[in-house]
Design a protein around this motif. Structure first.
Motif, PDB file in Angstrom:
ATOM      1  N   ILE A  43       0.849  -1.194   0.000  1.00  0.00           N
ATOM      2  CA  ILE A  43       0.000   0.000   0.000  1.00  0.00           C
ATOM      3  C   ILE A  43       0.882   1.240   0.000  1.00  0.00           C
ATOM      4  CG2 ILE A  43      -1.752   1.290   1.275  1.00  0.00           C
ATOM      5  CD1 ILE A  43      -2.654  -1.410   2.488  1.00  0.00           C
ATOM      6  N   PHE A  44       0.615   2.139  -0.957  1.00  0.00           N
ATOM      7  CA  PHE A  44       1.331   3.408  -1.059  1.00  0.00           C
ATOM      8  C   PHE A  44       0.310   4.540  -0.984  1.00  0.00           C
ATOM      9  CE2 PHE A  44       3.524   0.173  -3.490  1.00  0.00           C
ATOM     10  CZ  PHE A  44       4.809   0.235  -2.992  1.00  0.00           C
ATOM     11  N   LEU A  45       0.646   5.590  -0.257  1.00  0.00           N
ATOM     12  CA  LEU A  45      -0.235   6.735  -0.073  1.00  0.00           C
ATOM     13  C   LEU A  45       0.339   7.906  -0.855  1.00  0.00           C
ATOM     14  CD1 LEU A  45      -0.481   6.249   3.776  1.00  0.00           C
ATOM     15  CD2 LEU A  45      -2.114   5.446   2.064  1.00  0.00           C
ATOM     16  N   PHE A  46      -0.502   8.554  -1.681  1.00  0.00           N
ATOM     17  CA  PHE A  46      -0.051   9.655  -2.523  1.00  0.00           C
ATOM     18  C   PHE A  46      -0.845  10.924  -2.246  1.00  0.00           C
ATOM     19  CE2 PHE A  46       1.492   6.115  -5.055  1.00  0.00           C
ATOM     20  CZ  PHE A  46       2.687   6.601  -5.577  1.00  0.00           C
ATOM     21  N   LYS A  47      -0.122  11.999  -2.031  1.00  0.00           N
ATOM     22  CA  LYS A  47      -0.691  13.348  -2.001  1.00  0.00           C
ATOM     23  C   LYS A  47      -0.167  14.000  -3.277  1.00  0.00           C
ATOM     24  CE  LYS A  47      -0.297  17.690   0.418  1.00  0.00           C
ATOM     25  NZ  LYS A  47       0.452  18.405   1.443  1.00  0.00           N
ATOM     26  N   GLY A  48      -1.026  14.073  -4.294  1.00  0.00           N
ATOM     27  CA  GLY A  48      -0.558  14.478  -5.619  1.00  0.00           C
ATOM     28  C   GLY A  48       0.365  13.391  -6.148  1.00  0.00           C
ATOM     29  N   VAL A  51     -12.693  -5.954  -4.112  1.00  0.00           N
ATOM     30  CA  VAL A  51     -11.693  -5.402  -3.197  1.00  0.00           C
ATOM     31  C   VAL A  51     -12.205  -4.069  -2.670  1.00  0.00           C
ATOM     32  CG1 VAL A  51      -9.743  -6.549  -4.326  1.00  0.00           C
ATOM     33  CG2 VAL A  51     -10.404  -4.242  -5.057  1.00  0.00           C
ATOM     34  N   LYS A  52     -11.637  -3.650  -1.546  1.00  0.00           N
ATOM     35  CA  LYS A  52     -12.056  -2.394  -0.917  1.00  0.00           C
ATOM     36  C   LYS A  52     -10.885  -1.809  -0.152  1.00  0.00           C
ATOM     37  CE  LYS A  52     -14.426  -2.466   3.065  1.00  0.00           C
ATOM     38  NZ  LYS A  52     -15.518  -2.523   4.047  1.00  0.00           N
ATOM     39  N   VAL A  53     -10.840  -0.473  -0.087  1.00  0.00           N
ATOM     40  CA  VAL A  53      -9.897   0.239   0.761  1.00  0.00           C
ATOM     41  C   VAL A  53     -10.717   1.063   1.749  1.00  0.00           C
ATOM     42  CG1 VAL A  53      -8.088   2.013   0.828  1.00  0.00           C
ATOM     43  CG2 VAL A  53      -8.092   0.313  -1.001  1.00  0.00           C
ATOM     44  N   ALA A  54     -10.325   1.019   3.017  1.00  0.00           N
ATOM     45  CA  ALA A  54     -11.016   1.778   4.067  1.00  0.00           C
ATOM     46  C   ALA A  54      -9.974   2.329   5.032  1.00  0.00           C
ATOM     47  CB  ALA A  54     -12.009   0.886   4.810  1.00  0.00           C
ATOM     48  N   ILE A  55     -10.359   3.360   5.782  1.00  0.00           N
ATOM     49  CA  ILE A  55      -9.470   3.949   6.778  1.00  0.00           C
ATOM     50  C   ILE A  55     -10.137   3.851   8.148  1.00  0.00           C
ATOM     51  CG2 ILE A  55     -10.305   6.306   6.371  1.00  0.00           C
ATOM     52  CD1 ILE A  55      -7.323   7.202   6.883  1.00  0.00           C
ATOM     53  N   THR A  56      -9.345   3.490   9.157  1.00  0.00           N
ATOM     54  CA  THR A  56      -9.823   3.364  10.527  1.00  0.00           C
ATOM     55  C   THR A  56      -9.121   4.406  11.386  1.00  0.00           C
ATOM     56  OG1 THR A  56     -10.097   0.988  10.198  1.00  0.00           O
ATOM     57  CG2 THR A  56     -10.091   1.776  12.474  1.00  0.00           C
ATOM     58  N   VAL A  83      -4.949   2.408   7.117  1.00  0.00           N
ATOM     59  CA  VAL A  83      -5.548   2.251   5.794  1.00  0.00           C
ATOM     60  C   VAL A  83      -5.502   0.768   5.484  1.00  0.00           C
ATOM     61  CG1 VAL A  83      -5.337   2.784   3.338  1.00  0.00           C
ATOM     62  CG2 VAL A  83      -4.853   4.550   5.035  1.00  0.00           C
ATOM     63  N   GLY A  84      -6.672   0.163   5.309  1.00  0.00           N
ATOM     64  CA  GLY A  84      -6.755  -1.276   5.119  1.00  0.00           C
ATOM     65  C   GLY A  84      -7.173  -1.654   3.719  1.00  0.00           C
ATOM     66  N   PHE A  85      -6.623  -2.759   3.239  1.00  0.00           N
ATOM     67  CA  PHE A  85      -7.023  -3.347   1.959  1.00  0.00           C
ATOM     68  C   PHE A  85      -7.787  -4.620   2.280  1.00  0.00           C
ATOM     69  CE2 PHE A  85      -6.450  -6.052  -1.770  1.00  0.00           C
ATOM     70  CZ  PHE A  85      -6.774  -5.179  -2.793  1.00  0.00           C
ATOM     71  N   ASN A 100     -21.705 -12.801  -1.595  1.00  0.00           N
ATOM     72  CA  ASN A 100     -22.467 -12.937  -0.352  1.00  0.00           C
ATOM     73  C   ASN A 100     -21.601 -12.913   0.898  1.00  0.00           C
ATOM     74  OD1 ASN A 100     -24.841 -13.115  -1.841  1.00  0.00           O
ATOM     75  ND2 ASN A 100     -24.620 -15.321  -2.068  1.00  0.00           N
ATOM     76  N   ASP A 101     -20.277 -12.874   0.744  1.00  0.00           N
ATOM     77  CA  ASP A 101     -19.376 -12.864   1.895  1.00  0.00           C
ATOM     78  C   ASP A 101     -19.140 -11.442   2.391  1.00  0.00           C
ATOM     79  OD1 ASP A 101     -18.985 -15.621   1.921  1.00  0.00           O
ATOM     80  OD2 ASP A 101     -17.302 -15.498   0.520  1.00  0.00           O
ATOM     81  N   ASP A 102     -18.571 -11.328   3.584  1.00  0.00           N
ATOM     82  CA  ASP A 102     -18.138 -10.043   4.112  1.00  0.00           C
ATOM     83  C   ASP A 102     -16.718  -9.769   3.634  1.00  0.00           C
ATOM     84  OD1 ASP A 102     -20.499  -9.665   5.601  1.00  0.00           O
ATOM     85  OD2 ASP A 102     -19.680 -10.789   7.300  1.00  0.00           O
ATOM     86  N   TYR A 103     -16.332  -8.498   3.671  1.00  0.00           N
ATOM     87  CA  TYR A 103     -14.953  -8.142   3.361  1.00  0.00           C
ATOM     88  C   TYR A 103     -14.041  -8.601   4.496  1.00  0.00           C
ATOM     89  CZ  TYR A 103     -16.006  -5.187  -0.669  1.00  0.00           C
ATOM     90  OH  TYR A 103     -16.377  -4.721  -1.895  1.00  0.00           O
ATOM     91  N   THR A 104     -12.826  -9.018   4.130  1.00  0.00           N
ATOM     92  CA  THR A 104     -11.819  -9.459   5.091  1.00  0.00           C
ATOM     93  C   THR A 104     -10.552  -8.654   4.893  1.00  0.00           C
ATOM     94  OG1 THR A 104     -12.701 -11.707   5.096  1.00  0.00           O
ATOM     95  CG2 THR A 104     -10.453 -11.424   5.896  1.00  0.00           C
ATOM     96  N   LEU A 105     -10.001  -8.117   5.970  1.00  0.00           N
ATOM     97  CA  LEU A 105      -8.757  -7.366   5.916  1.00  0.00           C
ATOM     98  C   LEU A 105      -7.604  -8.299   5.561  1.00  0.00           C
ATOM     99  CD1 LEU A 105      -7.248  -4.642   6.601  1.00  0.00           C
ATOM    100  CD2 LEU A 105      -6.923  -5.614   8.880  1.00  0.00           C
ATOM    101  N   VAL A 106      -6.775  -7.893   4.581  1.00  0.00           N
ATOM    102  CA  VAL A 106      -5.605  -8.703   4.237  1.00  0.00           C
ATOM    103  C   VAL A 106      -4.298  -7.917   4.336  1.00  0.00           C
ATOM    104  CG1 VAL A 106      -6.854 -10.361   2.802  1.00  0.00           C
ATOM    105  CG2 VAL A 106      -5.865  -8.325   1.747  1.00  0.00           C
TER     106      VAL A 106
END
Length: 169
Positions: free
Chosen positions: A64-69, A99-104, A145-147, A154-160
């Motif tokens: 995972i890479f985070l980009f500001k610009g 797939v999903k990205v979320a922030i906690t 930041v989770g992927f 029908n399944d739930d998302y799982t953090l990997v």
């Protein structure tokens, strides 16, 4: 029956298990010199096939890479920031639905950033980049930041995988 229970107690020992500084609620066991821990505690998909008496564990490599610009970052100052998340995924051994990205935030509140159905185009190696979005880092602390992946519709998302952002004063 009582003799069996006593025998089982003599060859197994309940142990405390810690993963990355957090104690696993159910702990683990040492049985005949081997350590057993609950596989669901490790970030990945776990599928039980009762007919084959088999557990299938799926854990792709996700960077995972985070980009500001065009600039990569890790720490931020408190306040609003516009950024996007780039995820490089490889070694995905089984098909997944989406797939999903979320922030906690530091209090545990989760905000979904973006998700995508993969459909039939899914491969074992792909990239996923979110759109630019603005997030308010209201308090100082560690944000994650989770992927996440979903095995089927029908399944739930799982953090990997996850990346930590530290918000500073």
């Amino acid at each position: 029956m009582g003799g069996t229970v006593m025998f089982a107690d003599s060859v197994s020992q309940k142990i405390r298990v810690w993963i990355n500084g957090h104690e696993v609620q159910d702990g683990g066991y040492v049985i005949d010199g081997k350590t057993y821990v609950p596989i669901r505690e490790f970030d990945g998909l776990v599928n039980w096939d009762g007919d084959a008496n088999k557990v299938n564990y799926i854990k792709p490599n996700v960077h995972i890479f985070l980009f500001k610009g065009d600039t990569v970052f890790g720490n931020v100052n408190k306040g609003k920031l516009k950024f996007n998340v780039f995820c490089q995924v490889d070694s995905l051994s089984e098909p997944v639905s989406s797939v999903k990205v979320a922030i906690t935030d530091p209090t545990g509140h989760v905000k979904d950033i973006q998700s995508q159905d993969l459909g039939s185009n899914q491969k074992d190696n792909f990239w996923f980049r979110t759109y630019d979005f603005t997030y308010d880092f209201k308090t100082s602390g560690k944000y994650k930041v989770g992927f996440y992946i979903k095995a089927s519709k029908n399944d739930d998302y799982t953090l990997v995988s996850e990346k930590v952002i530290t918000a500073l004063n």
